[in-house]
Design a protein around this motif. Structure first.
Motif, short mmCIF file in Angstrom:
data_model
loop_
_atom_site.label_atom_id
_atom_site.label_comp_id
_atom_site.label_asym_id
_atom_site.label_seq_id
_atom_site.Cartn_x
_atom_site.Cartn_y
_atom_site.Cartn_z
N PRO A 216 4.34 -4.09 -2.50
CA PRO A 216 4.96 -3.27 -3.70
C PRO A 216 5.45 -1.85 -3.27
O PRO A 216 6.52 -1.52 -3.66
CB PRO A 216 3.78 -3.13 -4.49
CG PRO A 216 2.93 -4.34 -4.40
CD PRO A 216 3.36 -4.78 -3.12
N ILE A 217 4.83 -1.33 -2.24
CA ILE A 217 5.52 -0.08 -1.81
C ILE A 217 6.90 -0.15 -1.05
O ILE A 217 7.61 0.58 -1.16
CB ILE A 217 4.59 0.56 -0.60
CG1 ILE A 217 4.69 2.12 -0.29
CG2 ILE A 217 4.66 -0.39 0.79
CD1 ILE A 217 3.86 2.73 0.24
N ASP A 218 7.29 -1.44 -0.71
CA ASP A 218 8.72 -1.67 -0.22
C ASP A 218 9.77 -1.64 -1.23
O ASP A 218 10.94 -1.59 -1.04
CB ASP A 218 8.63 -3.01 0.58
CG ASP A 218 7.71 -2.85 1.89
OD1 ASP A 218 7.64 -2.08 2.50
OD2 ASP A 218 6.72 -3.95 2.21
N VAL A 219 9.43 -2.20 -2.21
CA VAL A 219 10.23 -2.24 -3.47
C VAL A 219 10.01 -1.22 -4.62
O VAL A 219 10.55 -1.26 -5.65
CB VAL A 219 10.12 -3.72 -4.28
CG1 VAL A 219 10.38 -4.57 -3.32
CG2 VAL A 219 8.92 -3.76 -4.90
N ALA A 220 9.50 -0.01 -4.31
CA ALA A 220 8.98 1.06 -5.30
C ALA A 220 10.12 1.87 -5.48
O ALA A 220 10.23 2.33 -6.89
CB ALA A 220 7.87 2.13 -4.53
N MET B 196 1.97 5.10 -2.72
CA MET B 196 2.69 4.43 -3.61
C MET B 196 3.35 5.30 -4.72
O MET B 196 4.37 5.49 -4.74
CB MET B 196 2.03 3.36 -4.29
CG MET B 196 3.06 2.47 -5.24
SD MET B 196 4.14 1.24 -4.46
CE MET B 196 4.53 0.46 -5.88
N LYS B 197 2.50 6.31 -4.94
CA LYS B 197 2.84 7.28 -5.78
C LYS B 197 4.12 8.27 -5.09
O LYS B 197 4.98 8.45 -5.94
CB LYS B 197 1.51 8.32 -6.33
CG LYS B 197 0.67 7.77 -7.16
CD LYS B 197 -0.69 8.75 -7.45
CE LYS B 197 -0.45 9.89 -7.83
NZ LYS B 197 -1.69 10.70 -8.22
N ALA B 198 3.82 8.52 -3.83
CA ALA B 198 4.84 9.34 -3.17
C ALA B 198 6.25 8.35 -3.30
O ALA B 198 7.17 8.91 -3.47
CB ALA B 198 4.67 9.54 -1.93
N ALA B 199 6.26 7.23 -2.73
CA ALA B 199 7.32 6.36 -2.95
C ALA B 199 7.67 6.41 -4.32
O ALA B 199 9.11 6.37 -4.58
CB ALA B 199 6.82 5.04 -2.42
N LEU B 200 6.99 6.04 -5.37
CA LEU B 200 7.67 6.17 -6.66
C LEU B 200 8.43 7.28 -7.35
O LEU B 200 9.18 7.13 -7.96
CB LEU B 200 6.47 5.68 -7.70
CG LEU B 200 5.96 4.26 -7.65
CD1 LEU B 200 4.44 4.18 -8.24
CD2 LEU B 200 6.91 3.45 -8.36
#
Length: 272
Positions: free
Chosen positions: A190-194, A220-224
């Motif tokens: 998921p983090i790769d497609v965030a 993940m929040k940072a990536a989003l």
């Protein structure tokens, strides 16, 4: 157990009851009746699935694809579909491991993960979910009001599908893994497609989860934040992994109830 032929595909049937690996079930298990519902097993091509929806309506229904835990579409996942149907949704849970085997027959969780779950390619899952969405649109569902939600293994898939399907309106991921090693079957996490999300996703996580760190949630929040879709990340500090699984010791009633209401609100917020 491996499934190799079309004839074998058709042998898998979604009987009621819980997967062998999770028995005995806890006294906290919730049982939702099917009164006022059209509910039961369906076939989407060769793929078995469970469908629940309000009975006796001709209007196109908002649709939620419910993605299974590692234990497959056993009684808990079927019950979640009935709960969603009671809220006015067409809820469909496809058995996404059906080519590789029947997860409900495994008695050991580690063997289940090694011999079945790890053998299921993400690309296959994305294609199967597209097939489910198409089936729903031609069987009483509103193609313009499509959502997805998933639990554990299905939580990870929820993130991936939100980056895959541009027709999706909203997603809710329950304690799905966010980071990890790439493999032939799982090339991206998921983090790769965030930054590629095509629909708003709400993530529901547990503060005491031993398998999904709070650091990965923060990553993940940072990536989003680097993409344009709305998102939410809720952490239930006193809950553990599987806090919505009312049939297991991990069940956390307060967290589960709040998260369920948050999911319904998220769907309504984005028109599903």
């Amino acid at each position: 157990m491996k499934i190799d032929t079309r004839r074998d595909f058709l042998k898998i049937s979604l009987a009621s009851g819980f997967a062998l690996a999770v028995q005995p079930v806890a006294a906290s298990t919730i049982q939702t009746d099917s009164e006022g519902l059209l509910a039961g097993e369906i076939r989407i091509g060769d793929m078995p699935g469970y469908r629940a929806q309000p009975a006796g309506t001709s209007a196109a229904l908002p649709t939620v694809i419910v993605i299974q835990e590692i234990f497959g579409v056993h009684e808990h996942i079927q019950d979640l579909c009935r709960r969603l149907a009671k809220q006015g949704y067409l809820a469909i849970a496809p058995e996404l491991y059906y080519r590789q085997g029947d997860p409900r027959t495994y008695t050991d969780t580690n063997e289940l993960v090694k011999n079945l779950v790890s053998q299921v390619p993400d690309a296959q899952v994305m294609s199967d979910l597209d097939q489910v969405a198409q089936w729903a649109a031609s069987h009483g569902g509103d193609a313009n009001r499509l959502a997805v939600t998933g639990f554990c293994w299905g939580g990870r898939i929820t993130w991936l599908y939100a980056a895959h399907n541009p027709k999706l309106k909203a997603g809710v991921a329950w304690y799905g893994r966010l980071i990890g090693q790439a493999s032939a079957n799982t090339p991206k996490q998921p983090i790769d497609v965030a930054r590629e999300l095509k629909a708003p996703v709400l993530g529901l996580y547990a503060g005491q989860d031993k398998g999904i760190s709070l650091d990965s949630v923060e990553q993940m929040k940072a990536a989003l934040k680097q993409q344009r879709q709305p998102f939410g990340m809720s952490v239930y500090e006193s809950a553990t992994h599987g806090f919505n699984a009312d049939y297991r010791p991990s069940y956390h009633e307060a967290a589960a109830r709040d998260a369920w209401e948050s999911m319904l609100k998220w769907f309504r917020q984005f028109g599903v």
